[in-house]
Scaffold this motif. Structure first.
Motif, PDB file in Angstrom:
ATOM      1  N   MET A   1      -6.667  -6.541   6.129  1.00 46.06           N
ATOM      2  CA  MET A   1      -7.673  -7.013   5.227  1.00 46.06           C
ATOM      3  C   MET A   1      -6.972  -7.630   4.015  1.00 46.06           C
ATOM      4  SD  MET A   1     -10.959  -5.008   3.759  1.00 46.06           S
ATOM      5  CE  MET A   1     -10.248  -4.038   2.480  1.00 46.06           C
ATOM      6  N   THR A   2      -7.513  -8.722   3.514  1.00 48.81           N
ATOM      7  CA  THR A   2      -6.957  -9.413   2.361  1.00 48.81           C
ATOM      8  C   THR A   2      -7.947  -9.357   1.214  1.00 48.81           C
ATOM      9  OG1 THR A   2      -5.750 -10.915   3.807  1.00 48.81           O
ATOM     10  CG2 THR A   2      -6.037 -11.608   1.526  1.00 48.81           C
ATOM     11  N   TRP A   3      -7.470  -8.971   0.025  1.00 51.07           N
ATOM     12  CA  TRP A   3      -8.284  -9.029  -1.180  1.00 51.07           C
ATOM     13  C   TRP A   3      -7.359  -9.274  -2.364  1.00 51.07           C
ATOM     14  CZ3 TRP A   3      -6.709  -4.634   1.028  1.00 51.07           C
ATOM     15  CH2 TRP A   3      -6.208  -3.633   0.238  1.00 51.07           C
ATOM     16  N   GLN A   7      -2.446  -8.946   1.283  1.00 49.87           N
ATOM     17  CA  GLN A   7      -2.972  -8.270   2.455  1.00 49.87           C
ATOM     18  C   GLN A   7      -2.548  -6.807   2.446  1.00 49.87           C
ATOM     19  OE1 GLN A   7      -1.675  -9.860   6.202  1.00 49.87           O
ATOM     20  NE2 GLN A   7      -3.425  -9.014   7.275  1.00 49.87           N
ATOM     21  N   GLY A   8      -3.527  -5.928   2.629  1.00 48.58           N
ATOM     22  CA  GLY A   8      -3.251  -4.496   2.721  1.00 48.58           C
ATOM     23  C   GLY A   8      -2.826  -3.885   1.399  1.00 48.58           C
TER      24      GLY A   8
END
Length: 71
Positions: A1-3, A7-8
């Motif tokens: 998951m990217t935020w 990523q991560g």
């Protein structure tokens, strides 16, 4: 998951880091880049039934009533 552009998680999640007020550890929690991750021990999808004090503490944090999800 990217935020927030990465990523991560960039640091590992510490085991037994979710401390409920004067009751001990009830799982793990980690905060990074405006994301909070909470994993409950002793419970699955029935968290409010099996560990209600941990569920209450988490919801109080999400509602802005606590400065941190862990004690």
């Amino acid at each position: 998951m990217t935020w927030n552009g990465l990523q991560g998680f960039q640091t590992p999640i510490e085991p037994d880091s979710f401390i409920v007020d004067n009751m001990g550890s009830f799982g793990s929690f980690h905060q990074e880049r405006d994301l909070t991750y909470v994993e409950f021990s002793f419970s699955g999808h029935m968290t409010p039934q099996f560990v209600p004090w941990a569920a209450f503490q988490s919801i109080a944090y999400l509602l802005g009533k606590r400065p941190s999800p862990s004690a």
